[in-house]
Design a protein around this motif. Structure first.
Motif, PDB file in Angstrom:
ATOM      1  N   ALA A  57      73.976  90.665 -31.962  1.00 43.56           N
ATOM      2  CA  ALA A  57      72.653  91.002 -32.805  1.00 43.56           C
ATOM      3  C   ALA A  57      71.800  89.904 -33.370  1.00 43.56           C
ATOM      4  O   ALA A  57      71.617  89.744 -33.507  1.00 43.56           O
ATOM      5  CB  ALA A  57      73.049  92.690 -33.953  1.00 43.56           C
ATOM      6  N   GLY A 107      70.140  88.061 -32.029  1.00 39.15           N
ATOM      7  CA  GLY A 107      68.564  89.262 -31.807  1.00 39.15           C
ATOM      8  C   GLY A 107      68.413  89.929 -30.119  1.00 39.15           C
ATOM      9  O   GLY A 107      67.722  90.211 -29.980  1.00 39.15           O
ATOM     10  N   GLU A 138      69.612  95.406 -31.108  1.00 40.09           N
ATOM     11  CA  GLU A 138      69.783  95.180 -32.448  1.00 40.09           C
ATOM     12  C   GLU A 138      69.955  97.026 -32.945  1.00 40.09           C
ATOM     13  O   GLU A 138      70.717  97.497 -31.209  1.00 40.09           O
ATOM     14  CB  GLU A 138      68.655  96.119 -32.100  1.00 40.09           C
ATOM     15  N   TYR A 152      73.180 100.630 -30.437  1.00 38.28           N
ATOM     16  CA  TYR A 152      72.622  99.307 -30.000  1.00 38.28           C
ATOM     17  C   TYR A 152      72.033  99.667 -29.171  1.00 38.28           C
ATOM     18  O   TYR A 152      71.879 100.649 -28.605  1.00 38.28           O
ATOM     19  CB  TYR A 152      73.662  98.351 -30.017  1.00 38.28           C
ATOM     20  N   GLY A 166      67.805  94.035 -27.806  1.00 36.29           N
ATOM     21  CA  GLY A 166      66.623  93.479 -28.616  1.00 36.29           C
ATOM     22  C   GLY A 166      65.996  92.467 -28.160  1.00 36.29           C
ATOM     23  O   GLY A 166      65.525  92.530 -26.689  1.00 36.29           O
ATOM     24  N   TRP A 167      65.095  92.044 -28.939  1.00 31.73           N
ATOM     25  CA  TRP A 167      63.576  91.566 -28.821  1.00 31.73           C
ATOM     26  C   TRP A 167      63.601  90.139 -28.313  1.00 31.73           C
ATOM     27  O   TRP A 167      62.774  89.709 -27.035  1.00 31.73           O
ATOM     28  CB  TRP A 167      62.405  91.077 -30.281  1.00 31.73           C
TER      29      TRP A 167
END
Length: 261
Positions: free
Chosen positions: A56, A59, A62, A70, A73-74
């Motif tokens: 996390a 990134g 997320e 969870y 992520g981006w």
């Protein structure tokens, strides 16, 4: 350099967590919590918790503040997007060179960005005509053959959400379409023939054709386009459209698309 077996094992464990977050269960549940991730990967809850915090921070995943689940992520999506575009350009270039030579016109590789069309790559057969500032330039999707090809997968409701209903479409280009209803009729025509045609609808004296490039899921991820002065391409638009459709199909096969028989 000697291989570090401990580091390799750590990477495999992290990939197992990412694969779990990419599963249908994670998609249906809006993510997975630490306990469920530990169950799926066979690891201790404390180990999973530490690994997810580290991912996390980078990134890669997320954590939803409400559910504490969870999700991917981006940063991971950004890496995948860049890699996919690089592969698309690499696979498309030789096919674009052949198409440009066949039609004797510049070919463009384009993608949809919000309400606009972005040209990311062009191949010229050698003559001087190009769309002015085309690469990196965004144009209104409803007014172009590229945009119409990439909008064919949307429903009327999705078109209303994308464009709204307060203003006429392509206000600066008065030929057509003027409304979502007119655009929907045009999109049905594009679906039937497998390519889109514009005849001075984007710019006076300019015509163009486009066909969809599909990935392994069957989704139109880009479009192959030819645009040229009407004086040169106008009397062979549909021939150019069929050639562009065939070339786009070749690129789609290279991306893993398998058309339904």
């Amino acid at each position: 350099m000697p291989r570090d077996p401990q580091r390799g094992a750590g990477l495999r464990r992290d990939f197992a967590l990412l694969e779990a977050l990419a599963s249908p269960e994670a998609a249906a549940e809006g993510g997975l919590g630490v306990l469920r991730l530990a169950e799926l990967t066979g690891r201790e809850k404390s180990q999973v918790s530490r690994a997810m915090r580290a991912l996390a921070e980078e990134g890669v995943v997320e954590r939803h503040p409400g559910t504490l689940r969870y999700q991917l992520g981006w940063r991971l999506f950004a890496l995948v997007s860049r890699a996919a575009q690089t592969r698309l350009e690499r696979q498309a270039e030789p096919v674009m060179h052949r198409l440009a030579a066949e039609v004797e016109e510049t070919t463009h590789l384009c993608v949809l960005r919000e309400n606009g069309v972005l040209t990311v790559f062009s191949v010229s057969p050698g003559h001087s005509f190009r769309l002015a500032g085309s690469e990196g330039h965004s144009t209104h999707s409803a007014c172009t053959s590229v945009g119409r090809v990439l909008l064919t997968e949307l429903s009327p409701d999705e078109l209303h959400i994308r464009f709204g209903t307060d203003e006429p479409l392509c206000a600066e280009h008065p030929i057509r379409p003027h409304s979502i209803a007119e655009l929907w009729v045009e999109l049905n025509r594009v679906r039937e023939q497998g390519y889109a045609v514009v005849d001075e609808e984007y710019e006076p004296g300019l015509v163009g054709v486009s066909a969809p490039i599909r990935d392994f899921r069957g989704r139109a991820v880009a479009a192959l386009n030819i645009a040229a002065p009407k004086s040169r391409l106008g009397d062979r638009l549909h021939d150019a459209g069929r050639r562009t459709r065939r070339a786009a199909g070749e690129i789609s096969l290279l991306l893993g698309h398998r058309p339904q028989r």
